[in-house]
Design a protein around this motif. Structure first.
Motif, PDB file in Angstrom:
ATOM      1  N   GLY A  52       0.843  -1.181   0.085  1.00 15.85           N
ATOM      2  CA  GLY A  52      -0.178  -0.121  -0.108  1.00 15.85           C
ATOM      3  C   GLY A  52       0.819   1.262   0.028  1.00 15.85           C
ATOM      4  N   MET A  53       2.011   1.283  -0.305  1.00 17.46           N
ATOM      5  CA  MET A  53       2.945   2.391  -0.496  1.00 17.46           C
ATOM      6  C   MET A  53       2.547   3.139  -1.599  1.00 17.46           C
ATOM      7  SD  MET A  53       6.598   0.506   0.676  1.00 17.46           S
ATOM      8  CE  MET A  53       6.301  -0.519  -0.581  1.00 17.46           C
ATOM      9  N   LEU A  54       2.426   4.657  -1.317  1.00 17.30           N
ATOM     10  CA  LEU A  54       2.039   5.467  -2.562  1.00 17.30           C
ATOM     11  C   LEU A  54       3.300   6.287  -2.383  1.00 17.30           C
ATOM     12  CD1 LEU A  54      -1.499   6.228  -1.412  1.00 17.30           C
ATOM     13  CD2 LEU A  54      -0.574   4.367  -3.007  1.00 17.30           C
ATOM     14  N   ALA A  58      10.273   8.284  -3.406  1.00 11.11           N
ATOM     15  CA  ALA A  58      11.145   7.344  -2.872  1.00 11.11           C
ATOM     16  C   ALA A  58      11.490   6.257  -3.769  1.00 11.11           C
ATOM     17  CB  ALA A  58      10.483   6.694  -1.620  1.00 11.11           C
ATOM     18  N   GLU A  59      10.964   6.066  -4.735  1.00  8.77           N
ATOM     19  CA  GLU A  59      11.488   4.861  -5.755  1.00  8.77           C
ATOM     20  C   GLU A  59      12.040   5.402  -6.978  1.00  8.77           C
ATOM     21  OE1 GLU A  59       8.566   1.526  -5.947  1.00  8.77           O
ATOM     22  OE2 GLU A  59       8.539   1.491  -3.927  1.00  8.77           O
ATOM     23  N   ALA A  60      11.834   6.742  -7.429  1.00  4.55           N
ATOM     24  CA  ALA A  60      12.230   7.130  -8.730  1.00  4.55           C
ATOM     25  C   ALA A  60      13.605   7.631  -8.718  1.00  4.55           C
ATOM     26  CB  ALA A  60      11.325   8.369  -9.028  1.00  4.55           C
ATOM     27  N   GLY A 272      15.054  -2.884   1.472  1.00  3.12           N
ATOM     28  CA  GLY A 272      13.781  -3.428   1.792  1.00  3.12           C
ATOM     29  C   GLY A 272      13.163  -2.231   2.434  1.00  3.12           C
ATOM     30  N   TYR A 273      11.782  -2.383   2.829  1.00  2.00           N
ATOM     31  CA  TYR A 273      10.913  -1.369   3.305  1.00  2.00           C
ATOM     32  C   TYR A 273       9.979  -2.109   4.671  1.00  2.00           C
ATOM     33  CZ  TYR A 273       7.895  -3.593   0.029  1.00  2.00           C
ATOM     34  OH  TYR A 273       6.979  -4.600  -0.740  1.00  2.00           O
ATOM     35  N   ILE A 274       9.901  -1.022   5.546  1.00  2.00           N
ATOM     36  CA  ILE A 274       8.591  -1.363   6.520  1.00  2.00           C
ATOM     37  C   ILE A 274       7.793  -0.288   6.469  1.00  2.00           C
ATOM     38  CG2 ILE A 274      10.543  -2.512   8.173  1.00  2.00           C
ATOM     39  CD1 ILE A 274      10.510  -0.119   9.824  1.00  2.00           C
ATOM     40  N   GLY A 285       8.733  -5.687   3.564  1.00  2.00           N
ATOM     41  CA  GLY A 285       8.998  -6.568   2.275  1.00  2.00           C
ATOM     42  C   GLY A 285      10.490  -6.045   1.627  1.00  2.00           C
ATOM     43  N   SER A 286      10.554  -6.775   0.390  1.00  2.25           N
ATOM     44  CA  SER A 286       9.847  -7.734  -0.048  1.00  2.25           C
ATOM     45  C   SER A 286      10.842  -8.443  -1.100  1.00  2.25           C
ATOM     46  CB  SER A 286       8.656  -7.149  -1.140  1.00  2.25           C
ATOM     47  OG  SER A 286       8.209  -8.137  -1.665  1.00  2.25           O
ATOM     48  N   THR A 287      10.690  -9.511  -1.960  1.00  2.00           N
ATOM     49  CA  THR A 287      11.393 -10.144  -2.807  1.00  2.00           C
ATOM     50  C   THR A 287      11.040  -9.727  -4.216  1.00  2.00           C
ATOM     51  OG1 THR A 287       9.989 -11.958  -2.679  1.00  2.00           O
ATOM     52  CG2 THR A 287      11.946 -11.993  -1.159  1.00  2.00           C
ATOM     53  N   LEU A 328       1.998 -11.995  -6.638  1.00  2.00           N
ATOM     54  CA  LEU A 328       2.531 -12.040  -8.111  1.00  2.00           C
ATOM     55  C   LEU A 328       2.500 -10.675  -8.964  1.00  2.00           C
ATOM     56  CD1 LEU A 328       1.339 -15.616  -9.366  1.00  2.00           C
ATOM     57  CD2 LEU A 328       3.605 -14.809  -8.295  1.00  2.00           C
ATOM     58  N   ARG A 329       3.387  -9.938  -8.878  1.00  2.00           N
ATOM     59  CA  ARG A 329       3.098  -8.770  -9.661  1.00  2.00           C
ATOM     60  C   ARG A 329       3.193  -8.730 -11.066  1.00  2.00           C
ATOM     61  NH1 ARG A 329       7.982  -8.396  -6.569  1.00  2.00           N
ATOM     62  NH2 ARG A 329       7.926  -6.943  -4.659  1.00  2.00           N
ATOM     63  N   PRO A 330       2.358  -8.125 -11.646  1.00  2.00           N
ATOM     64  CA  PRO A 330       2.374  -8.045 -13.205  1.00  2.00           C
ATOM     65  C   PRO A 330       3.262  -7.254 -13.924  1.00  2.00           C
ATOM     66  CG  PRO A 330       0.439  -6.891 -12.418  1.00  2.00           C
ATOM     67  CD  PRO A 330       1.296  -7.196 -11.171  1.00  2.00           C
ATOM     68  N   TYR A 355       2.934  -3.761 -12.435  1.00  2.00           N
ATOM     69  CA  TYR A 355       4.300  -4.341 -11.834  1.00  2.00           C
ATOM     70  C   TYR A 355       4.335  -3.903 -10.187  1.00  2.00           C
ATOM     71  CZ  TYR A 355       9.050  -5.664 -11.358  1.00  2.00           C
ATOM     72  OH  TYR A 355      10.315  -6.213 -11.146  1.00  2.00           O
ATOM     73  N   ARG A 356       5.185  -2.812  -9.941  1.00  2.00           N
ATOM     74  CA  ARG A 356       5.428  -2.729  -8.349  1.00  2.00           C
ATOM     75  C   ARG A 356       4.367  -1.431  -8.142  1.00  2.00           C
ATOM     76  NH1 ARG A 356      10.512  -4.784  -7.341  1.00  2.00           N
ATOM     77  NH2 ARG A 356      10.221  -4.286  -5.113  1.00  2.00           N
ATOM     78  N   ASN A 357       3.340  -1.065  -9.110  1.00  2.00           N
ATOM     79  CA  ASN A 357       3.101   0.200  -8.652  1.00  2.00           C
ATOM     80  C   ASN A 357       1.336   0.055  -8.851  1.00  2.00           C
ATOM     81  OD1 ASN A 357       5.239   2.168  -8.193  1.00  2.00           O
ATOM     82  ND2 ASN A 357       5.894   1.085  -9.887  1.00  2.00           N
TER      83      ASN A 357
HETATM   84  N1  GLY Z   1       5.829  -1.686  -4.650  1.00  2.00           N
HETATM   85  C1  GLY Z   1       6.606  -2.405  -3.619  1.00  2.00           C
HETATM   86  C2  GLY Z   1       6.810  -3.787  -4.026  1.00  2.00           C
HETATM   87  O1  GLY Z   1       6.349  -4.126  -5.145  1.00  2.00           O
HETATM   88  O2  GLY Z   1       7.562  -4.501  -3.556  1.00  2.00           O
END
Ligand code: GLY
Length: 396
Positions: A52-54, A58-60, A272-274, A285-287, A328-330, A355-357
């Motif tokens: 649920g991270m928006l 942080a990721e860009a 990783g993240y909490i 997470g995550s792998t 399963l991320r698409p 995918y992750r978003n």
């Molecule tokens: N958006 C975080 C992850 O896919 O692990």
């Protein structure tokens, strides 16, 4: 939930946050007889597994079109959450404390420095913090932190509540929702969408939204008649269509229990993240694993996620691990979402490959795909993500 109807105005394939957001936006624009068909239960796959991270900032690593789409979607969230609350009474627990990103090594420090440089030059909300300043904000973080970034506009949402809110919103708006029913193929009549074949029978429709996440590529396309294609109104060359290959990428997640909660921000490191939740869960997470549709949690997954979480806060080593799961991320081949109309088959729209978003991009995907279908206007923001970027293959 309803029985499978024989006809629908639009069929949305997939009842995760993306499909539900598209269906809701279609209904809010006044479209009737919108039908969501979900192969399992609503939101039970990556929507349920997510953290649920928006957190686009942080990721860009750069200010590209994808970052812009993510940032715009994040900025839609306060209004999106408020509307869902009005429509359903469900609070999706939008949390606006912000995100911290911690550096532990020289390499981490350099990574954070680069992110700070480009984002501050771009005028984005970003603060560079000393280790002491970061610890004042979050006393439970490790003594080994060297520097940190704070992204005050990044947020988080309770993704499982979001699924519930979207489902109730859709039901309230009259959207049909059918679960435990797999869409197997899209049927064409002289190159135009004529319907979908499902495990429960055929549904006639001229518009299909492909929002099946990691399962998108299992749906085939086939002609249902041999009628003269010169009579077709559709501009379809020799039964060809874009091959959109979506691959599942496993992400494992852990949940610890902590009372009182040990953090207020979502906290990242490069490993990783909490994610602190208001019900005393602390998600970690995550792998990123390319293992097909295998959804198991593994010993190695638990070990690596725990190690990254404990690096962020050593206190986590003594918390009870109360739950673990995998999703399963698409993922499309270029890691970007696939959004917009299919050029070869009139009536097919893609809303997949997030995918992750997926949670982050749900509001803007709903808005822009509904606009493309109802107003027949494809927003320039979608150009970069068009299915047209993939190669053409023949219909089977
Ligand atoms: N958006 C975080 C992850 O896919 O692990």
């Amino acid at each position: 939930m309803v029985d499978l109807p024989k006809i629908a105005n639009v069929v949305v394939v997939g009842g995760g946050v993306i499909g539900l957001s598209v269906a809701r936006s279609l209904a809010l624009r006044g479209l009737r007889d919108v039908l969501v068909i979900e192969r399992g239960s609503l939101g039970a796959e990556s929507s349920f597994a997510a953290a649920g991270m928006l957190a686009p900032q942080a990721e860009a690593d750069r200010a590209d079109k994808f970052f812009e789409l993510c940032r715009q979607s994040r900025d839609l969230y306060p209004a999106f959450a408020a509307s869902l609350r009005d429509e359903t009474g469900i609070d999706v627990e939008l949390e606006t404390t912000g995100t911290l990103y911690l550096a532990f090594t020289e390499e981490d420090v350099n990574e954070l420095e680069e992110r700070y440089e480009w984002q501050s030059r771009a005028g984005l909300a970003i603060e560079k913090l000393s280790a002491e300043a970061a610890r004042q904000l979050e006393p439970a973080i490790s003594e080994n932190v060297r520097t940190a970034l704070r992204f005050s506009l990044d947020m988080q949402v309770e993704n499982r509540r979001l699924v519930r809110a979207l489902a109730v919103a859709n039901e309230t708006l009259g959207v049909g929702i059918v679960t435990e029913t797999a869409v197997e193929s899209i049927k064409l009549d002289r190159g135009c969408v004529a319907g979908v074949k499902t495990s429960g029978g055929l549904v006639t429709t001229d518009t299909v939204v492909m929002a099946g996440g990691a399962w998108t590529s299992l749906i085939t396309v086939s002609e249902q008649t041999t009628a003269d294609k010169n009579q077709s109104d559709c501009n379809t060359p020799d039964k060809a269509f874009r091959s959109v290959r979506i691959e599942p990428v496993r992400g494992q997640m852990l949940s610890f229990t902590t009372a009182p909660q040990i953090a207020r921000h979502v906290i990242y490191s490069p490993r990783g993240y909490i994610v602190p939740r208001s019900d005393n869960r602390l998600l970690a997470g995550s792998t990123t694993e390319h293992v097909g549709f295998a959804k198991q949690v593994t010993d190695e997954g638990v070990r690596s996620i725990t190690a990254a979480a404990v690096e962020i806060s050593p206190q986590i080593a003594s918390l009870p691990l109360t739950e673990s799961w995998a999703g399963l991320r698409p993922r499309a081949p270029d890691n970007l979402p696939v959004l917009g109309p299919c050029a070869e088959i009139a009536g097919v729209f893609y809303a997949t490959g997030h995918y992750r978003n997926g949670i982050l991009l749900a509001p803007i995907t709903g808005e822009l795909i509904a606009q493309a279908i109802v107003d027949k206007v494809v927003a320039p923001a979608l150009n970069e993500f068009s299915p047209d970027r993939f190669s053409v293959v023949n219909v089977t």
